[in-house]
Scaffold this active site. Structure first.
Site, short mmCIF file in Angstrom:
data_model
loop_
_atom_site.label_atom_id
_atom_site.label_comp_id
_atom_site.label_asym_id
_atom_site.label_seq_id
_atom_site.Cartn_x
_atom_site.Cartn_y
_atom_site.Cartn_z
N CYS A 1 -13.35 4.89 3.03
CA CYS A 1 -12.04 4.56 2.48
C CYS A 1 -11.71 5.63 1.45
O CYS A 1 -12.43 5.80 0.47
CB CYS A 1 -12.05 3.17 1.82
SG CYS A 1 -10.48 2.81 0.99
N ASN B 1 -18.33 2.96 8.99
CA ASN B 1 -18.44 1.61 9.55
C ASN B 1 -19.71 1.52 10.39
O ASN B 1 -20.27 2.53 10.81
CB ASN B 1 -17.27 1.35 10.51
CG ASN B 1 -15.96 1.22 9.79
OD1 ASN B 1 -15.52 0.14 9.48
ND2 ASN B 1 -15.34 2.37 9.51
N ARG C 1 -8.81 5.36 13.52
CA ARG C 1 -8.10 5.22 12.24
C ARG C 1 -9.08 5.34 11.07
O ARG C 1 -9.10 6.34 10.36
CB ARG C 1 -7.36 3.87 12.21
CG ARG C 1 -6.29 3.77 11.11
CD ARG C 1 -6.83 3.40 9.75
NE ARG C 1 -7.60 2.16 9.75
CZ ARG C 1 -8.31 1.75 8.71
NH1 ARG C 1 -8.35 2.45 7.60
NH2 ARG C 1 -9.00 0.62 8.78
N1 COA Z 1 5.36 6.07 6.34
C1 COA Z 1 5.96 7.23 6.03
N2 COA Z 1 6.47 7.52 4.82
C2 COA Z 1 6.35 6.58 3.89
C3 COA Z 1 5.74 5.36 4.12
C4 COA Z 1 5.23 5.11 5.42
N3 COA Z 1 4.60 3.97 5.72
N4 COA Z 1 5.78 4.62 3.01
C5 COA Z 1 6.40 5.35 2.08
N5 COA Z 1 6.76 6.55 2.61
C6 COA Z 1 7.47 7.62 1.93
C7 COA Z 1 8.82 7.15 1.47
O1 COA Z 1 9.77 7.30 2.49
C8 COA Z 1 9.08 8.04 0.29
O2 COA Z 1 9.48 9.31 0.77
P1 COA Z 1 10.52 10.22 -0.06
O3 COA Z 1 9.81 10.52 -1.36
O4 COA Z 1 10.69 11.41 0.82
O5 COA Z 1 11.71 9.38 -0.24
C9 COA Z 1 7.69 8.19 -0.31
O6 COA Z 1 6.75 7.95 0.76
C10 COA Z 1 7.40 7.26 -1.47
O7 COA Z 1 7.67 5.93 -1.08
P2 COA Z 1 7.07 4.68 -1.89
O8 COA Z 1 7.63 3.44 -1.32
O9 COA Z 1 7.27 4.93 -3.39
O10 COA Z 1 5.53 4.71 -1.52
P3 COA Z 1 4.27 5.07 -2.43
O11 COA Z 1 4.31 6.51 -2.79
O12 COA Z 1 4.14 4.06 -3.52
O13 COA Z 1 3.09 4.86 -1.40
C11 COA Z 1 1.91 3.64 0.30
C12 COA Z 1 2.64 3.58 -1.03
C13 COA Z 1 1.17 2.34 0.48
C14 COA Z 1 2.89 3.85 1.41
C15 COA Z 1 0.91 4.83 0.27
O14 COA Z 1 0.11 4.72 -0.87
C16 COA Z 1 0.04 4.89 1.48
O15 COA Z 1 0.49 5.18 2.57
N6 COA Z 1 -1.27 4.70 1.30
C17 COA Z 1 -2.24 4.80 2.36
C18 COA Z 1 -3.15 3.62 2.34
C19 COA Z 1 -4.25 3.79 3.36
O16 COA Z 1 -4.09 4.32 4.44
N7 COA Z 1 -5.45 3.33 2.99
C20 COA Z 1 -6.60 3.43 3.84
C21 COA Z 1 -6.71 2.31 4.80
S1 COA Z 1 -6.87 0.70 4.10
ZN ZN Z 2 -12.88 0.44 6.64
#
Ligand code: COA
Ligand code: ZN
Length: 313
Positions: free
Chosen positions: A241, A250, A15
């Site tokens: 990140c 890491n 991951r």
């Molecule tokens: N899996 C799949 N699709 C997702 C989802 C998930 N967990 N969360 C949100 N979505 C989709 C929604 O269904 C929506 O789709 P649509 O536009 O087709 O309706 C869209 O994304 C927007 O949803 P929203 O709730 O507004 O999410 P967001 O755009 O604010 O995103 C996160 C928030 C947290 C989901 C996103 O920023 C994210 O996945 N970040 C990754 C963080 C990460 O991996 N960091 C590194 C490790 S710590």
């Molecule tokens: Zn990390």
């Protein structure tokens, strides 16, 4: 210094490591690497994340990865989830544990999940009952707990308050402190861990350490001496990140396992098998950050040459 007899190493390379790779790693390659990791003696593998595919395109095959891997008896397969949608997906995909992350600073929280810490915590509050209803564990990681690239070292009181909420309001018993971009030092780790352990004796604390400035192993030792029971690590030292500038990989799992083995601290991981996987990962992504991959395991000398008190080979 008192050292623990054993420690749990949680492999996060599939991951944290893969998510930083710019070119898509084919799903069968990811599965093959996870399967090899599963057979090294590791007991916990964070296999993927159920995040928004456009946010981290490398993780868009989370379901296929979980469906394709060969479950090894005694190995726990975790998935990182940012929200309820992610939790639903991880539960349906068969993750044994849902790993949730809350940032200790709003700046990192907004960058990582587009919501402030308070809202991220509310989301965790909704994810925990979903996981419990499905019979899955939850572990929480506090991102940038030991240093934030936007705000510096967060006040200890803020970290303690977050842990307090997770433990007292949500009933979580496994908490990881993340040095997301490798800003922590051993003294800080040891005082933070000691204070948290004194305040929350029922909690199993872990560390998630990035090696940006070469201090991850030193920080791991400081944590171990202070009583942490699990350590995240990433095979071949991959990772970073995408939402925090300057984050390097890491601590390499093979470097950590080697150090622990030399110290006589059990991990149950077979270093030779792990090194094989690290070589494979390096070949797949074209780079690695691992002392063991460069130097190999040290030559063995007869037991008699070890000073008294050393665990020997
Ligand atoms: N899996 C799949 N699709 C997702 C989802 C998930 N967990 N969360 C949100 N979505 C989709 C929604 O269904 C929506 O789709 P649509 O536009 O087709 O309706 C869209 O994304 C927007 O949803 P929203 O709730 O507004 O999410 P967001 O755009 O604010 O995103 C996160 C928030 C947290 C989901 C996103 O920023 C994210 O996945 N970040 C990754 C963080 C990460 O991996 N960091 C590194 C490790 S710590
Ligand atoms: Zn990390």
């Amino acid at each position: 210094m008192r050292w623990p007899a054993s420690v749990t190493v949680c492999e996060v390379g599939p991951r944290d490591g893969f998510q930083m790779e710019p070119s898509f790693i084919p799903t069968p390659t990811k599965i093959a690497i996870i399967d090899l990791l599963s057979r090294t003696g590791l007991r916990e593998i964070q296999a993927t994340s159920f995040v928004r595919p456009t946010a981290v395109p490398q993780m868009r095959d989370a379901e296929e990865v979980m469906a394709g891997l060969r479950r090894e008896h005694g190995v726990l397969y975790a998935g990182l989830v940012p929200n309820e949608r992610g939790a639903e997906r991880a539960i349906a995909a068969g993750c044994d544990r849902l790993d949730v992350v809350v940032s200790a600073t709003d700046s990192h929280s907004l960058s990582n999940t587009r919501m402030p810490t308070r809202r991220a915590l509310e989301r965790v509050g909704r994810i925990v009952p979903m996981a419990r209803a499905a019979g899955r564990d939850v572990a929480i990681g506090i991102a940038v707990a030991l240093g934030c690239p936007f705000e510096g070292v967060p006040p200890y009181a803020r970290v303690e308050a977050l842990v307090g909420h997770a433990v007292e309001e949500l009933g979580l018993t496994r908490v990881s402190l993340a040095d997301t971009v490798g800003m922590a030092n051993p003294r800080q780790v040891s005082t933070t861990v000691a204070a948290l352990r004194a305040r929350f004796p029922q909690v199993a604390f872990g560390l998630h350490l990035h090696n940006t400035r070469g201090m991850a192993l030193a920080n791991a030792l400081a944590g171990l001496a202070g009583g942490v029971t699990h350590l995240d690590a990433s095979v071949a030292g991959l990772g970073g990140c995408p939402f925090a500038p300057g984050a390097a990989g890491n601590v390499a799992t093979e470097d950590l396992v080697h150090m622990l083995a030399e110290m006589g601290i059990a991990t149950h991981v077979r270093l030779d098998a792990l090194l094989e996987v690290a070589r494979r990962v390096e070949a797949v992504v074209g780079h690695a950050a691992s002392a063991l991959l460069r130097a190999g395991v040290p030559r063995r000398f007869p037991l008699a040459q070890h000073p008294a008190g050393s665990p020997g080979p």
